[in-house]
Design a protein around this motif. Structure first.
Motif, short mmCIF file in Angstrom:
data_model
loop_
_atom_site.label_atom_id
_atom_site.label_comp_id
_atom_site.label_asym_id
_atom_site.label_seq_id
_atom_site.Cartn_x
_atom_site.Cartn_y
_atom_site.Cartn_z
N THR B 2 -97.69 -65.00 -83.36
CA THR B 2 -98.87 -64.69 -82.57
C THR B 2 -100.02 -65.60 -82.99
O THR B 2 -99.87 -66.41 -83.90
CB THR B 2 -99.30 -63.23 -82.81
N ALA B 3 -101.14 -65.44 -82.33
CA ALA B 3 -102.29 -66.30 -82.60
C ALA B 3 -102.76 -66.19 -84.04
O ALA B 3 -103.28 -67.14 -84.60
CB ALA B 3 -103.43 -65.96 -81.65
N ASN B 4 -102.59 -65.04 -84.67
CA ASN B 4 -103.05 -64.94 -86.05
C ASN B 4 -101.93 -65.24 -87.06
O ASN B 4 -102.02 -64.89 -88.23
CB ASN B 4 -103.72 -63.58 -86.33
N GLY B 5 -100.89 -65.88 -86.59
CA GLY B 5 -99.89 -66.41 -87.49
C GLY B 5 -98.86 -65.41 -87.96
O GLY B 5 -98.01 -65.73 -88.78
N ARG B 6 -98.95 -64.19 -87.45
CA ARG B 6 -97.95 -63.22 -87.84
C ARG B 6 -96.85 -63.16 -86.80
O ARG B 6 -97.11 -63.37 -85.61
CB ARG B 6 -98.59 -61.84 -87.98
N PRO B 7 -95.64 -62.86 -87.23
CA PRO B 7 -94.57 -62.75 -86.23
C PRO B 7 -94.88 -61.61 -85.26
O PRO B 7 -95.41 -60.58 -85.67
CB PRO B 7 -93.33 -62.44 -87.07
N GLN B 8 -94.60 -61.84 -84.00
CA GLN B 8 -94.88 -60.80 -83.02
C GLN B 8 -93.77 -59.76 -83.06
O GLN B 8 -92.59 -60.07 -82.96
CB GLN B 8 -94.97 -61.43 -81.62
N ALA B 9 -94.19 -58.50 -83.25
CA ALA B 9 -93.20 -57.41 -83.29
C ALA B 9 -92.66 -57.18 -81.89
O ALA B 9 -93.32 -57.47 -80.90
CB ALA B 9 -93.87 -56.15 -83.82
N PRO B 10 -91.42 -56.67 -81.80
CA PRO B 10 -90.86 -56.44 -80.49
C PRO B 10 -91.62 -55.35 -79.72
O PRO B 10 -92.26 -54.50 -80.34
CB PRO B 10 -89.43 -55.99 -80.79
N ARG B 77 -106.12 -57.45 -69.31
CA ARG B 77 -107.36 -57.05 -68.65
C ARG B 77 -108.55 -57.13 -69.59
O ARG B 77 -109.66 -57.42 -69.16
CB ARG B 77 -107.19 -55.61 -68.11
N HIS B 78 -108.33 -56.84 -70.89
CA HIS B 78 -109.44 -56.84 -71.85
C HIS B 78 -109.27 -58.01 -72.81
O HIS B 78 -108.91 -57.84 -73.97
CB HIS B 78 -109.49 -55.51 -72.60
N ASP B 79 -109.52 -59.23 -72.31
CA ASP B 79 -109.23 -60.41 -73.13
C ASP B 79 -110.14 -60.53 -74.35
O ASP B 79 -109.77 -61.14 -75.34
CB ASP B 79 -109.21 -61.68 -72.29
N ASP B 80 -111.35 -59.92 -74.27
CA ASP B 80 -112.22 -59.95 -75.45
C ASP B 80 -111.59 -59.18 -76.61
O ASP B 80 -111.60 -59.62 -77.76
CB ASP B 80 -113.59 -59.36 -75.11
N LEU B 81 -111.00 -58.04 -76.29
CA LEU B 81 -110.35 -57.22 -77.32
C LEU B 81 -109.07 -57.91 -77.79
O LEU B 81 -108.77 -57.93 -79.00
CB LEU B 81 -110.07 -55.82 -76.76
N ALA B 82 -108.34 -58.52 -76.86
CA ALA B 82 -107.13 -59.26 -77.23
C ALA B 82 -107.50 -60.39 -78.20
O ALA B 82 -106.78 -60.65 -79.17
CB ALA B 82 -106.45 -59.81 -75.98
N ALA B 83 -108.65 -61.05 -77.95
CA ALA B 83 -109.08 -62.14 -78.83
C ALA B 83 -109.43 -61.62 -80.22
O ALA B 83 -109.07 -62.22 -81.24
CB ALA B 83 -110.28 -62.86 -78.21
N LEU B 84 -110.13 -60.48 -80.27
CA LEU B 84 -110.45 -59.86 -81.57
C LEU B 84 -109.17 -59.57 -82.34
O LEU B 84 -109.09 -59.79 -83.55
CB LEU B 84 -111.19 -58.52 -81.36
N LEU B 85 -108.16 -59.09 -81.61
CA LEU B 85 -106.90 -58.70 -82.25
C LEU B 85 -106.08 -59.91 -82.70
O LEU B 85 -105.13 -59.76 -83.45
CB LEU B 85 -106.09 -57.81 -81.30
N ALA B 86 -106.46 -61.07 -82.21
CA ALA B 86 -105.75 -62.29 -82.60
C ALA B 86 -106.40 -62.95 -83.81
O ALA B 86 -105.90 -63.95 -84.32
CB ALA B 86 -105.73 -63.26 -81.42
N SER B 87 -107.53 -62.41 -84.29
CA SER B 87 -108.20 -63.04 -85.43
C SER B 87 -107.43 -62.73 -86.72
O SER B 87 -106.69 -61.76 -86.79
CB SER B 87 -109.65 -62.57 -85.50
N PRO B 88 -107.60 -63.59 -87.75
CA PRO B 88 -106.76 -63.48 -88.96
C PRO B 88 -106.81 -62.11 -89.64
O PRO B 88 -105.80 -61.62 -90.13
CB PRO B 88 -107.34 -64.56 -89.88
N ASP B 89 -107.98 -61.48 -89.69
CA ASP B 89 -108.09 -60.22 -90.41
C ASP B 89 -107.87 -59.00 -89.52
O ASP B 89 -108.13 -57.86 -89.94
CB ASP B 89 -109.47 -60.11 -91.06
N ALA B 90 -107.42 -59.23 -88.30
CA ALA B 90 -107.26 -58.11 -87.36
C ALA B 90 -106.17 -57.16 -87.85
O ALA B 90 -105.24 -57.55 -88.55
CB ALA B 90 -106.91 -58.64 -85.97
N PRO B 91 -106.28 -55.90 -87.48
CA PRO B 91 -105.20 -54.96 -87.78
C PRO B 91 -103.96 -55.30 -86.97
O PRO B 91 -104.02 -56.08 -86.02
CB PRO B 91 -105.78 -53.61 -87.35
N ARG B 92 -102.85 -54.72 -87.36
CA ARG B 92 -101.58 -55.00 -86.68
C ARG B 92 -101.61 -54.52 -85.23
O ARG B 92 -102.07 -53.41 -84.94
CB ARG B 92 -100.45 -54.29 -87.42
#
Lengths: 315, 315
Positions: B2-10, B77-92
């Motif tokens: 994923t964008a934050n470098g973690r493997p994307q869970a199924p 639909r909520h790309d701002d939230l998706a972007a937050l979730l892609a940041s390095p320190d974001a929760p899973r």
């Protein structure tokens, strides 16, 4: 015989009776629209319905309550309401078992009383002819609880009427009626008003049109400051200089909070449409001092209506 | 990846999975209390939870979000939230089907996002040590929606904290969380505070104790007038004489609305207990200009908190 000289009807015990089903169906809009009747549930709403009924009958008009259904236990507990119901002009009281009341009710806790009421709304013409000083207009407010909160707050702030446009929730929805806590019976209500031409009609009746709008360019605090400064004969600039070394921007000069006003409150999600705010004399924002993105529409309406009421009473 | 470098869970597709049931159980208090976790549902609550999480992690503290569950549609639909979730320190972030989200949710319209969060409340000591100027205290407020409305209004008014006594509703109740519309994550919250000794502690921190009480003898309008008159250097009597030819009674002299304050708000049905109001510096009533018997506690709280915020900011 009962205290008001009418024979006492037998206790209703059959939860399957036609009348029970008929009352229960008033929880739904189709039945309400067809019969032009609605439910006022619980002692407080029933009491205010009966009071309005007695006041209207006393004035030679038609009453608003068709029937009051109550359990013996509730009548014993609320002796003030029982006394009202024993007066000569009171609506018919039917004693019912708790099971019958529950079968009629839209809520799990009907608290022993249900009043079946005729629609109480009036016409826009009548409201405008009465020279109103403060009106709340709901433009597409959809949540029953929010609509009820605004009606209750309008009543508390001493507003003269509440207008609901056709796109708003049905004020006779049981949830709305409950959340007005009796205020539905206290002030004139216009239901299903047509939005087109509404602001012109309100302005024609001498009302300033204020659109409550979180993105508005007029700050409610500045309107309040300007109003207070006019009242005590200090210029707004004089106050502004005392408040802050930077002069305040020249806002809030065009509308005066102490003037007769109609406040427009919009939909929970979308707010007010641009076509509506453009027709207003000002788009007024309740200031947000913290991190909240916005205020709930019922909450914002309360702050706005109280600000107007305060300015009007003190001017 | 994923964008934050973690493997994307199924994609989670099994509505019967243990984790789904575990999340769903957080709608109930026993599970919340045991795990010290709760649900923030919908994009707005989830966004504010993630923002607080990122802020805390950034400050070297523990994050508050355990997992964010979202549908692909909601993320798009909520790309701002998706972007937050892609940041390095974001929760899973766990992507789920709409069916899985519905199975986890306490509401019929979860709107595509559920964040599982750790309890965010703090201690009374910590709040009082921060030098708070404005606090809302809920003493036995039982309705989840009212509690949420007060937390949101406190946030909007710029209050520094909200305190709930043990007799109040659980602020982590999904209905309360929803009605705070994210404000639960904006200001310090003390949960389950002991009522005994509370007012002494608040007063010890320099706060005036104001009890919101519909039967109170101090009128909020008079406190506002007195505060405004001090600000602009006119005596209250000077204002009173301009308002009304009868001099106003000498009320509102003992407490000053511009001083740091803790407002106490009571139970919907019973209000505040006498033992509580007796400990307050003033019992303050929001004036009722119309026929309403009272105001909803959430509404009254908003008016009171805004009155304090306004007086404090302008003094």
């Amino acid at each position: 015989m009962t205290a008001n000289g009418r024979p006492q009807a037998p206790l209703m015990t059959n939860t399957q009776a036609d009348r029970v089903k008929e009352v229960a169906r008033l929880a739904g809009r189709p039945s309400r629209s067809r019969r032009r009747e609605f439910l006022a549930e619980g002692p407080q709403a029933a009491r205010e319905a009966v009071r309005l009924h007695l006041g209207r009958v006393d004035a030679g008009a038609d009453g608003v309550v068709v029937d009051v259904f109550a359990t013996g236990e509730a009548l014993a507990r609320h002796d003030d309401l029982a006394a009202l119901l024993a007066s000569p002009d009171a609506p018919r009281l039917r004693r019912v078992t708790p099971e019958v009341l529950a079968a009629m009710s839209s809520t799990v806790t009907p608290q022993g009383f249900i009043a079946v009421c005729r629609f109480v709304d009036t016409s826009l013409d009548e409201v405008l002819a009465s020279g109103p000083q403060l009106i709340a207009v709901l433009v597409g407010v959809r949540d029953p609880g929010n609509a009820g909160t605004i009606i209750r707050a309008a009543d508390a702030a001493g507003a003269h009427a509440v207008i609901l446009t056709g796109s708003s929730v049905d004020p006779y929805n049981p949830k709305t009626v409950r959340s007005t806590v009796g205020s539905l019976f206290h002030l004139p209500l216009v239901n299903g008003a047509q939005l087109e031409g509404l602001t012109d009609r309100l302005r024609g009746a001498g009302l300033t049109i204020l659109a409550a709008d979180g993105y508005g360019t007029t700050d409610l605090d500045e309107l309040q400051d300007a109003s207070a400064s006019r009242r005590i004969g200090v210029t707004p600039e004089g106050i502004a200089l005392r408040l802050d070394s930077q002069p305040a921007p020249p806002r809030g000069d065009t509308v005066r909070l102490e003037d007769p006003a109609a406040w427009l409150f919009g939909n929970e999600a979308q707010g007010l449409d641009d076509t509506v705010t453009e027709e207003a004399d000002a788009r007024v924002a309740v200031p947000i001092y913290g991190s909240a993105e916005s205020l709930n529409v019922g909450t914002a309406a309360t702050v706005c209506l109280y600000a107007s009421a305060r300015a009007q009473r003190e001017s």
